[in-house]
Design an enzyme around this catalytic site. Structure first.
Site, PDB file in Angstrom:
ATOM      1  N   GLU A  89       0.772  -1.380   0.127  1.00 18.69           N
ATOM      2  CA  GLU A  89      -0.226  -0.105   0.068  1.00 18.69           C
ATOM      3  C   GLU A  89       0.837   1.381  -0.062  1.00 18.69           C
ATOM      4  O   GLU A  89       1.760   1.433   0.477  1.00 18.69           O
ATOM      5  CB  GLU A  89      -0.838   0.005   1.483  1.00 18.69           C
ATOM      6  CG  GLU A  89      -1.267   1.139   1.397  1.00 18.69           C
ATOM      7  CD  GLU A  89      -2.376   0.757   3.063  1.00 18.69           C
ATOM      8  OE1 GLU A  89      -3.289   2.344   3.071  1.00 18.69           O
ATOM      9  OE2 GLU A  89      -2.136   0.239   3.727  1.00 18.69           O
ATOM     10  N   LEU A  91       1.558   5.038   1.029  1.00 18.59           N
ATOM     11  CA  LEU A  91       1.430   5.953   2.271  1.00 18.59           C
ATOM     12  C   LEU A  91       2.589   7.525   1.980  1.00 18.59           C
ATOM     13  O   LEU A  91       3.829   6.832   2.158  1.00 18.59           O
ATOM     14  CB  LEU A  91       1.634   5.364   3.748  1.00 18.59           C
ATOM     15  CG  LEU A  91       0.723   4.259   3.988  1.00 18.59           C
ATOM     16  CD1 LEU A  91       1.793   3.137   5.296  1.00 18.59           C
ATOM     17  CD2 LEU A  91      -0.051   4.675   4.288  1.00 18.59           C
ATOM     18  N   ASP A 212      12.726  -5.606  13.862  1.00 16.39           N
ATOM     19  CA  ASP A 212      13.792  -4.339  13.842  1.00 16.39           C
ATOM     20  C   ASP A 212      13.907  -2.778  13.700  1.00 16.39           C
ATOM     21  O   ASP A 212      13.782  -2.274  12.880  1.00 16.39           O
ATOM     22  CB  ASP A 212      14.353  -5.179  12.512  1.00 16.39           C
ATOM     23  CG  ASP A 212      15.852  -4.139  11.997  1.00 16.39           C
ATOM     24  OD1 ASP A 212      16.490  -3.481  12.393  1.00 16.39           O
ATOM     25  OD2 ASP A 212      15.937  -4.637  10.438  1.00 16.39           O
TER      26      ASP A 212
END
Length: 305
Positions: A89, A91, A212
């Protein structure tokens, strides 16, 4: 790459915008499709598809928590000629600034979500679906997930010390294969016998982790903070705060003060941070070369006492 991704998406249009967003592991760019923008990253390594499948599983689990915003994974695509691509997606992200403290509060809620679910009946090793619904009583994950491009062994384990020792062992085994470093092996033999003292008097319950977590894997939109590029697993919540200090400038004192207001430091926290940083130092060595050896050996000697 374009033809393979376009076929999987079923889009007539797949056109690069020139808006780049790659990092140390993958190249990346924003593309236009029939229905709007997507972000695509790609890597030509042999196991890139497995890496992106693991990342997909981690993003789905973080999204299912309902706590943190992550880009929705749309497709992991094997590429002709080797490697793979991950379609995400789009963003409109910028550097994390205005929503830093909001992210600190969200991270605390994420880490507390599973431990607080101990009051729910039952338990599951699955890790699928709504992460809010059922207590996960084990350490690990239902899929290998990447830290960098190295897939982590997330086989479920009932004991955190055993699970984390296994994570370190995986990294050290790679060092042994590549470099045959006897000093590291000797220090690791000593450190393994001392592992219980780092957790004396501390109860460790599994928390859903990003895995992470550093500034380079965070950003914000106008609506709030965003996390991406995870190496997800269920583990000790303290693990998530260890790597950011290795990559300046980090999240900053105010961020961690906000976080620890909800998740107080347990006795021995500072020493365990060094232990968890050791994993990331070895991961850097395995990714980027022998120049990271000195830091690994120094930290192992410090931990061995």
């Amino acid at each position: 790459m374009v033809a393979a991704v376009r076929e999987v998406l079923g889009s007539e249009v797949l056109q690069g915008t020139g808006e780049l967003g790659g990092g140390l592991i993958s190249e990346g760019e924003v593309f236009l499709t029939d229905v709007g923008k997507v972000f695509i990253k790609w890597n030509r390594k042999e196991k890139a598809l497995d890496m992106y499948k693991g990342e997909t599983a981690g993003l789905q689990q973080l999204g299912a928590s309902g706590v943190v915003r992550v880009p929705e994974p749309l497709a992991a695509v094997e590429l002709p000629g080797g490697g793979a691509a991950l379609v995400l997606e789009y963003l409109p992200m910028k550097d994390l600034r205005h929503h830093s403290l909001n992210l600190a509060r969200q991270l605390a809620r994420l880490h507390l979500q599973n431990p607080l679910a101990t009051t729910h009946p039952g338990g599951s090793r699955v890790g699928h679906g709504d992460a809010r619904s059922t207590f996960v009583p084990h350490f690990g994950f239902h899929s290998p997930t990447p830290c960098g491009y190295i897939l982590q062994d997330n086989t479920w384990c009932d004991d955190w010390q055993t699970f984390f020792s296994r994570k370190l062992q995986q990294q050290i085994a790679m060092i042994e294969t590549e470099y045959g470093d006897r000093e590291v092996l000797e220090l690791w033999s000593r450190l393994q016998t001392q592992m219980p003292r780092f957790f004396a008097g501390v109860e460790v319950l599994p928390s859903l982790l990003h895995g992470d977590l550093w500034m380079g894997n965070s950003a914000e939109t106008q609506q709030g903070p965003v996390l991406f590029d995870p190496g997800v697993f269920y583990g000790h919540h303290e693990y998530d705060s260890a790597v950011s200090a290795l990559v300046p400038p980090g999240f900053g004192e105010s961020f961690w003060a906000e976080y620890h207001a909800a998740v107080p430091k347990a006795p021995g926290w500072a020493t365990r941070q060094k232990l968890y940083r050791l994993f990331h130092k070895f991961n850097q060595w395995n990714h980027f070369g022998r120049q990271y050896r000195t830091g690994c050996v120094k930290l192992m000697k410090e931990l061995c006492g």
